[in-house]
Enzyme design. Structure first.
Site, short mmCIF file in Angstrom:
data_model
loop_
_atom_site.label_atom_id
_atom_site.label_comp_id
_atom_site.label_asym_id
_atom_site.label_seq_id
_atom_site.Cartn_x
_atom_site.Cartn_y
_atom_site.Cartn_z
N ASP A 127 -10.90 23.75 -41.65
CA ASP A 127 -10.94 22.54 -41.71
C ASP A 127 -12.39 21.88 -41.99
O ASP A 127 -13.45 22.54 -41.71
CB ASP A 127 -10.55 21.59 -40.17
CG ASP A 127 -9.98 20.32 -40.11
OD1 ASP A 127 -8.75 20.36 -40.08
OD2 ASP A 127 -10.69 19.47 -40.51
N ASP A 150 -14.81 22.35 -47.05
CA ASP A 150 -14.42 21.34 -47.63
C ASP A 150 -13.33 21.87 -48.53
O ASP A 150 -13.72 22.41 -49.71
CB ASP A 150 -15.21 20.18 -48.16
CG ASP A 150 -14.72 19.38 -49.02
OD1 ASP A 150 -13.56 19.28 -49.35
OD2 ASP A 150 -15.45 18.20 -49.30
N ASN A 201 -2.51 22.58 -46.67
CA ASN A 201 -1.92 21.47 -45.92
C ASN A 201 -2.82 20.28 -45.81
O ASN A 201 -2.45 19.27 -45.48
CB ASN A 201 -1.46 22.13 -44.56
CG ASN A 201 -1.05 20.86 -43.67
OD1 ASN A 201 -0.10 20.18 -43.86
ND2 ASN A 201 -2.09 20.63 -42.66
N TYR A 221 -1.16 8.33 -53.55
CA TYR A 221 -0.66 9.41 -52.58
C TYR A 221 0.52 10.03 -53.28
O TYR A 221 0.64 11.15 -53.21
CB TYR A 221 -0.47 8.66 -51.24
CG TYR A 221 0.03 9.68 -50.20
CD1 TYR A 221 -0.98 10.35 -49.28
CD2 TYR A 221 1.34 9.98 -49.82
CE1 TYR A 221 -0.47 11.30 -48.53
CE2 TYR A 221 1.62 10.73 -48.83
CZ TYR A 221 0.84 11.42 -48.16
OH TYR A 221 1.11 12.35 -47.24
N LYS A 274 1.11 13.87 -54.58
CA LYS A 274 2.04 14.64 -53.90
C LYS A 274 3.16 15.16 -54.85
O LYS A 274 3.81 16.35 -54.73
CB LYS A 274 2.94 13.85 -52.44
CG LYS A 274 1.82 13.57 -51.46
CD LYS A 274 1.27 15.06 -50.98
CE LYS A 274 0.48 14.87 -49.65
NZ LYS A 274 -0.10 16.20 -48.99
P1 NAD Z 1 -3.95 14.91 -40.04
O1 NAD Z 1 -4.87 13.72 -40.60
O2 NAD Z 1 -3.45 14.81 -38.77
O3 NAD Z 1 -4.74 16.24 -40.37
C1 NAD Z 1 -5.30 16.31 -41.59
C2 NAD Z 1 -6.46 17.57 -41.48
O4 NAD Z 1 -7.07 17.77 -42.68
C3 NAD Z 1 -7.49 17.07 -40.58
O5 NAD Z 1 -7.78 17.78 -39.42
C4 NAD Z 1 -8.52 16.74 -41.66
O6 NAD Z 1 -10.06 16.93 -41.30
C5 NAD Z 1 -8.34 17.90 -42.69
N1 NAD Z 1 -8.89 17.60 -43.95
C6 NAD Z 1 -9.14 16.34 -44.58
N2 NAD Z 1 -9.64 16.39 -45.76
C7 NAD Z 1 -10.18 17.63 -45.91
C8 NAD Z 1 -10.91 18.53 -46.53
N3 NAD Z 1 -11.49 17.90 -47.80
N4 NAD Z 1 -11.17 19.82 -46.34
C9 NAD Z 1 -10.70 20.57 -45.38
N5 NAD Z 1 -10.12 19.59 -44.31
C10 NAD Z 1 -9.82 18.41 -44.61
O7 NAD Z 1 -2.86 14.75 -40.96
P2 NAD Z 1 -1.07 15.52 -40.90
O8 NAD Z 1 -0.27 14.19 -40.87
O9 NAD Z 1 -1.17 16.56 -40.28
O10 NAD Z 1 -0.95 15.77 -42.58
C11 NAD Z 1 -1.15 17.09 -43.03
C12 NAD Z 1 -0.53 16.92 -44.38
O11 NAD Z 1 0.87 16.61 -44.21
C13 NAD Z 1 -1.33 16.16 -45.51
O12 NAD Z 1 -1.35 17.00 -46.68
C14 NAD Z 1 -0.27 15.09 -45.30
O13 NAD Z 1 -0.38 14.21 -46.65
C15 NAD Z 1 0.99 15.46 -45.12
N6 NAD Z 1 2.11 14.83 -44.72
C16 NAD Z 1 1.93 14.00 -43.79
C17 NAD Z 1 2.96 13.24 -43.42
C18 NAD Z 1 3.01 12.48 -42.10
O14 NAD Z 1 3.66 11.64 -41.93
N7 NAD Z 1 1.77 12.67 -41.15
C19 NAD Z 1 4.02 13.07 -44.15
C20 NAD Z 1 4.30 13.99 -45.10
C21 NAD Z 1 3.26 14.55 -45.75
#
Ligand code: NAD
Length: 250
Positions: free
Chosen positions: A38, A59, A86, A154, A158
């Site tokens: 992370d 990153d 992810n 977005y 995706k």
């Molecule tokens: P979240 O914000 O809870 O977690 C995302 C994590 O990614 C965070 O811990 C953040 O610090 C880390 N992160 C962000 N940019 C980063 C980088 N450049 N390098 C390393 N780490 C980084 O989000 P989530 O809801 O758990 O989403 C996870 C994945 O699921 C994402 O790709 C999101 O697009 C996808 N997603 C989420 C949903 C939803 O409704 N929550 C739906 C479909 C897809």
């Protein structure tokens, strides 16, 4: 819990929060050694500590950092079985084609799409050496259908993850490397909560379109990721795996 991932080594990006964190817990419960990656040092280290894994701050848009994180995983644990790519960010405010600026567009592509390209690029050679591996890339239900809420940068990012996963799944199938795209529906995580806090009506508009009538909990997505990571999905690759409460089927 069944130990489907016993002895497997898994990298999870974005492991400090939401879907990544729930999956780190699930992988560890199923016997995997988990490398939590992370950008956020505090949440990432906390996750790794909880699951007894290794924390690597990185990153995922930085090529050198991504190459290093997979190398360090192999140096530490001797192998790489699972890559759950992810990490991602939510759309910028008012993400419509008419209003999204080029910088905001580029940033979303970089974090959501380029990061997956980099992670696959540097995970695959380790898996090729083993003749086996499972890669799961997080896309979204918006990769397969239009959303009423504006999120053009977005959705496009995706869609790219989905297309890349399919192509890699086909390309590396004969080398024993499976690549699948995970497409969650709306999940109750900080990413979604942040989006709805900015636009409370957005939540209500979304909910109407979900046949199961609620948002997913991160643990429900983690269960699907564990399936894709394990040999229970051994005949699945280049797949679009929707875990969306029926939203795309309605
Ligand atoms: P979240 O914000 O809870 O977690 C995302 C994590 O990614 C965070 O811990 C953040 O610090 C880390 N992160 C962000 N940019 C980063 C980088 N450049 N390098 C390393 N780490 C980084 O989000 P989530 O809801 O758990 O989403 C996870 C994945 O699921 C994402 O790709 C999101 O697009 C996808 N997603 C989420 C949903 C939803 O409704 N929550 C739906 C479909 C897809």
């Amino acid at each position: 819990m069944t130990q489907r991932l016993d002895g497997r080594v898994a990298v999870i990006t974005g492991a400090g929060s939401g879907i990544g964190l729930a999956t780190a817990r699930r992988f560890a419960a199923e016997g995997a050694k988990v490398v939590c990656v992370d950008l956020d040092a505090e949440t990432g280290a906390k996750a790794a500590n909880e699951v007894g894994g290794l924390f690597l701050q990185a990153d995922v848009t930085d090529e050198e950092a991504v190459r290093d994180l997979f190398q360090r995983t192999v140096d530490e644990y001797g192998r790489l079985d699972i890559a759950f790519n992810n990490a991602g960010i939510s759309p910028p405010d008012d993400d419509s084609i008419l209003t999204t600026g080029l910088d905001a567009w580029k940033r979303v592509q970089e974090v959501n799409l380029t990061s997956v390209y980099l992670c696959c690029k540097y995970a695959i050679p380790h898996m090729q050496r083993q003749g086996k591996g499972s890669i799961i890339n997080t896309a979204s239900f918006v990769a397969v259908m239009g959303a009423a809420t504006s999120q053009i940068s977005y959705s496009a990012s995706k869609g790219g993850v989905l297309a890349m996963s399919r192509e890699l799944g086909v390309q590396f199938a004969r080398e024993g490397i499976r690549v699948n795209a995970l497409c969650p529906g709306p999940v109750n995580t900080p990413l979604l909560q942040e989006l709805f806090a900015k636009d409370p009506e957005r939540a209500a508009r979304r909910l109407v379109h979900i046949p199961l009538g609620r948002f997913a909990e991160p643990e429900e997505i983690a269960a699907a990721v564990a399936f894709l990571a394990s040999d229970d999905s051994s005949f699945m690759t280049a797949n679009t795996f929707l875990v969306d409460g029926g939203i795309s089927g309605a």
